[in-house]
Enzyme design. Sequence first.
Site, short mmCIF file in Angstrom:
data_model
loop_
_atom_site.label_atom_id
_atom_site.label_comp_id
_atom_site.label_asym_id
_atom_site.label_seq_id
_atom_site.Cartn_x
_atom_site.Cartn_y
_atom_site.Cartn_z
N ASP A 48 10.38 0.22 12.39
CA ASP A 48 11.45 0.05 13.39
C ASP A 48 12.55 1.09 13.13
O ASP A 48 12.32 2.26 13.34
CB ASP A 48 11.97 -1.39 13.40
CG ASP A 48 10.86 -2.37 13.82
OD1 ASP A 48 9.85 -1.90 14.39
OD2 ASP A 48 10.99 -3.57 13.56
N HIS A 70 2.12 16.07 1.55
CA HIS A 70 2.73 15.48 0.36
C HIS A 70 3.91 14.56 0.68
O HIS A 70 4.62 14.10 -0.22
CB HIS A 70 3.18 16.60 -0.59
CG HIS A 70 3.21 16.20 -2.02
ND1 HIS A 70 4.37 16.20 -2.76
CD2 HIS A 70 2.23 15.76 -2.84
CE1 HIS A 70 4.09 15.79 -3.99
NE2 HIS A 70 2.80 15.51 -4.06
N LYS A 89 6.01 11.27 1.61
CA LYS A 89 5.90 9.83 1.33
C LYS A 89 6.99 9.16 2.14
O LYS A 89 8.13 9.01 1.71
CB LYS A 89 6.10 9.55 -0.16
CG LYS A 89 5.13 10.27 -1.10
CD LYS A 89 5.82 11.40 -1.82
CE LYS A 89 4.81 12.35 -2.44
NZ LYS A 89 4.43 11.96 -3.77
#
Length: 242
Positions: free
Chosen positions: A132, A125, A127
């Site tokens: 970089d 779950h 996100k």
Amino acid sequence: MKKYLKRLFVISILGICLTSMMVSLGNCQELTRIEVLFSPEQGEEILQTLESTIQNAEEKVYILIYSFTLDELAEAIIDKYEEGVDVRIILDKGQAGPGSWIRRVLQQGEVPFRTMDGSKGGYMHLKVLIADDIVLTGSYDYSKNATYSNDENFLIIRDKKILEAHLVKFDQLWEKELSVVSTEIIETKQRAPPDITVYITNTGKKYHNSGCRYLSKSRIPISLTKAKQRGYTACSVCSPPS
Ligand SMILES: [Zn+2]
């Protein structure tokens, strides 16, 4: 006279304290910069931030995402991978299962990706996008609902410790999935890490080093593997790696 010296002493101590406080504050600002955006008010800005951050990456783009249905982001990711940047994606198994749009798109683009359940059987779950030294994270999934309908938060983080923690987590999940024997994973592993960038032209059938004189009219970056897959062969003038 004594009084004067005492005062001078107090003032100089105060001065030193203030200076060191300002120096440390300055350092903090340099090390950590965090911004926040909210959907739906700033949904489009979130999407644009994601897109431009991917486009500006020079070294790596690592993504952990639960739901991914946005065309424009998939395109940006595939373009970045074709440039030779180290791109890897981990998706939730339930959201990116066989037959799903995102799975098909990433496979067509040959982008290294893996799908997994959460470590303890829940969802994958997270996100998170690491580009970089920037970490983009929050409740925002890569979907139209997250952009235009839902209330979501989205943090743009420039901080060394937060970056390192996310890189460690990404590596753990990426390696964890490696221990599972599946042909898809082995294939993906063989493709990564992406190789060096060579250059092709609009008309020719050769690939070149960056400085080759044949690149004066058109100069399209492509990974060496891709160039060979597409039937390009090494230029005999600049002799790029084969
Ligand atoms: Zn050449």
